[in-house]
Write a protein that holds these residues in place. Sequence first.
Motif, PDB file in Angstrom:
ATOM      1  N   GLN A 237      -4.493 -95.679  71.848  1.00 25.74           N
ATOM      2  CA  GLN A 237      -5.383 -94.832  71.064  1.00 25.74           C
ATOM      3  C   GLN A 237      -6.668 -94.532  71.839  1.00 25.74           C
TER       4      GLN A 237
ATOM      5  N   TRP B 190      -7.764 -90.742  72.798  1.00 26.12           N
ATOM      6  CA  TRP B 190      -8.990 -90.162  72.250  1.00 26.12           C
ATOM      7  C   TRP B 190      -9.901 -89.630  73.349  1.00 26.12           C
TER       8      TRP B 190
ATOM      9  N   VAL C  94      -9.235 -83.855  62.840  1.00 23.88           N
ATOM     10  CA  VAL C  94      -8.225 -84.919  62.891  1.00 23.88           C
ATOM     11  C   VAL C  94      -8.711 -86.141  63.691  1.00 23.88           C
ATOM     12  N   ILE C  95      -9.172 -85.910  64.923  1.00 21.01           N
ATOM     13  CA  ILE C  95      -9.588 -87.073  65.719  1.00 21.01           C
ATOM     14  C   ILE C  95     -10.957 -87.622  65.288  1.00 21.01           C
TER      15      ILE C  95
ATOM     16  N   GLU D 112     -12.182 -87.768  62.448  1.00 20.42           N
ATOM     17  CA  GLU D 112     -11.984 -88.560  61.235  1.00 20.42           C
ATOM     18  C   GLU D 112     -11.418 -89.933  61.556  1.00 20.42           C
ATOM     19  N   MET D 113     -10.451 -89.951  62.489  1.00 14.80           N
ATOM     20  CA  MET D 113      -9.884 -91.245  62.882  1.00 14.80           C
ATOM     21  C   MET D 113     -10.953 -92.112  63.530  1.00 14.80           C
TER      22      MET D 113
END
Lengths: 511, 317
Positions: B74, B78, B101-102, B104-105
């Motif tokens: 991950q 990222w 999307v990213i 938020e992760m």
Amino acid sequence: MQDLINTFMERRSDLVQALGQHLEISIVALIIAMAIAMPLAYWGVNHERVSGWLLQITGVLQTIPSLALLGLLIPLVGIGTVPAIIALVVYALLPIFQNTYLGLTGIDPSLLEAADAFGMKRWRKLIKVQLPLAAPTIIGGIRTAMVLIIGTATLAALIGAGGLGSFILLGIDRNNTSLIVIGAVTSALLAVGLNLIVGWLAKHRWQWTAALAALLLGVGAGTGIARIATQTETITIAGKLGAEPDILINMYKELIEQDNPRVHVQLKPNFGKTTFLYSALKKGSVDVYPEFTGTVLETLVKVPKAQADQHRSAQQTYALAKQLIAKQSDMTYLPPMKYENTYALAVTKKWAKANDVKTISDLTGHSGSLHAGFSLEFTDRPDGYPGLKAKYGLKLPYQTLEPALRYTAIRDGRVNIVDAYSTDSELVQYHLQTLTDNHHLFPSYRGAPLMRSKFAQQHPGVVKSLNKLAGKISAADMQQMNYDVNVKKQSAAHVARHYLETHGLLKKGGK
Amino acid sequence: MGTMIEFDHVHKEFNGAAVIPDLSLTIPEREITVLVGRSGCGKTTTLKMINALIKADSGTIKYNDRLVTDYNLQELRWQIGYVLQQIALFPNMTVAQNIAVIPEMRRESAADIERRTRELLRSCSLDPDTYMNRAVDELSGGEAQRVGIMRALAADPPTILMDEPFSALDPLSRRQLQDLVLDLQTKLHKTVVFVTHDMNEALKMGDHIAVMDAGQIVQVGTPSEIRNNPADEVVAKLFAGTKQDDPFARSLDEIVADGYGALQSSGDAADLVPASTKLAAVITELTSGQTVRVARAGQKYALTAGDVLRYLTTQRN
């Protein structure tokens, strides 16, 4: 139509209860099927060969006729709600598995690659990407499964799980079309209604649907646990199809729960026919059910040759039944009640009074003026009309009639003597009188509680409570009670309590 | 100029066939490196090994001086934005949700995410208020891939991988997006690895070009090095069909294919010129202010002097 409305009004509370049971088993089955099929399909997406097999297996399972499946489950898990839910789960597996699998494998692989490339972990990818994209297909499968389950759940009544099927079954048994229509229409409406609700929820908020399902599961599990935790023991008492056994088991329940506060009695009325009920008793899924002495000798035990053709009094019949079933099947058969539910000959009260006839022997002087309506079975059994001729020397002109039609025939004066079961409510309804079988032609059929001997030993308190009914309840009492339930449409529980209270067996206002 | 990504004797097989027999390559930071070659030459496989979508069978790949196999997956991903040929916006999410999307992760705050989303939309000439809550199936191909690029940039990663990002687009959108990426790069200076099979696109986009054939790197160099001194026959052949050094010797077909000229739905066929006409042949008309109408692949395009001037501007080396 009027009939339908009347029946509906009379049975409102029963209908609500049946609807509740139907919903409960349907939803529990649906949720279990989802819990099995959906993870399996998710796993199967990466195991193509296995999922091919699983698809085949679930397909084959669905082709088993539902009735056969229920029958196959009885020796494995007994009767009641559990096998019903298992059967429904088996049916629901295919559509849910298939659609989940298709939904998940139908996702554009580039979307999954994107999810991976953005560093989504397995769970996040499932929840954020795979499930939302597969949701329309998956929910389609769930809806198919739900409609299937609600339809098939009507068969659950056959194995004592209740639900709307009990209306249909009772309707068939009592030849009451209104009941059948109410049961069938309600179950169809339930299917359509739930289908619409799920469809709407899925369209607007599939997350809500998931949350709702989880909530229902939680509540279901919670009440189940609470039920187990608060009750020290649950005893299951079942009865055959019809009003009379229903009344009896309600009496059993009242008496047992009055004397044994830590015991909860679960009733399974209209449970099925003799052999079915007896195998359930042997398996332990039923603890007690009322059985007739004559039936025990006739179908449940092997009578030794030496005693086979002897004539036996009611006392002797009971004694032999008790002895043989204890020896052959390790069952305990408690003392019977007073009334006989055997064949009888019935005439109108008016005719009996006018001709001063009380016993079957009294008939011999009137054979010229008698015209009989007999059921086909009665004319054919050695303890029926042939026995009547042999033992009483009675020769009557007769015609064979459908059992239900005998009563209308005698009411309309087309015949003036009929065969009957001695506790039929129609005897009260049509003001008929049964004649004493003074030569003991008809074998004795007295009702008494039957249970496994081990159960009897472990529950002396229950045995003591049940023995309070020994020698109680006359044929007239039973006829009246059957009349109250069948014709006056009172509930079996109410009729049972009323009898026990008026006969000092139950404290008034208790419970 | 530091090195961002380093392949060292990387070998990769699929079903027993060596797609990448033995590949060594260094990719400099903060510049655009184009992997170019015919389809099936292993360029996409090479790209996907950088963010570990595909794992090498042997050899090593270093990202930022650390083996990619040593990274938490991950953490690695990222740091590396990803733009796909299929665009692959999540159809269950809005434009803004796709971009987020990213972030938020990474548990960035909602306010930060929204500010960044608006900024990105504006930098890609899309009005934030119009587009943020739009469903992705309402976007044109060009708009969708802009969102795809924003999604890759949203968490401000130092590196962006672009896998044939514009090959599914029409010529006009393709040219606009190429220009957009080049424009953004002048401000952002990301390390970009850009895969394409279009030699013209490679020449236009790349600071460096790595030419691949049959899983091998056959030449690495700047666009003019590649064009002027092809290492061997293979490279020379690959770039044979590309634009000539003298832009006026090029055909109108190339200019239209690059997204210049307005598509015309009507108009008579009288004064159409064929697409194979050289630019030099129509200069007289253009300089006198006339519009040249070009017939190309069954369509009619109107080409003005302004179009040609803008085209020529992008051709400077």
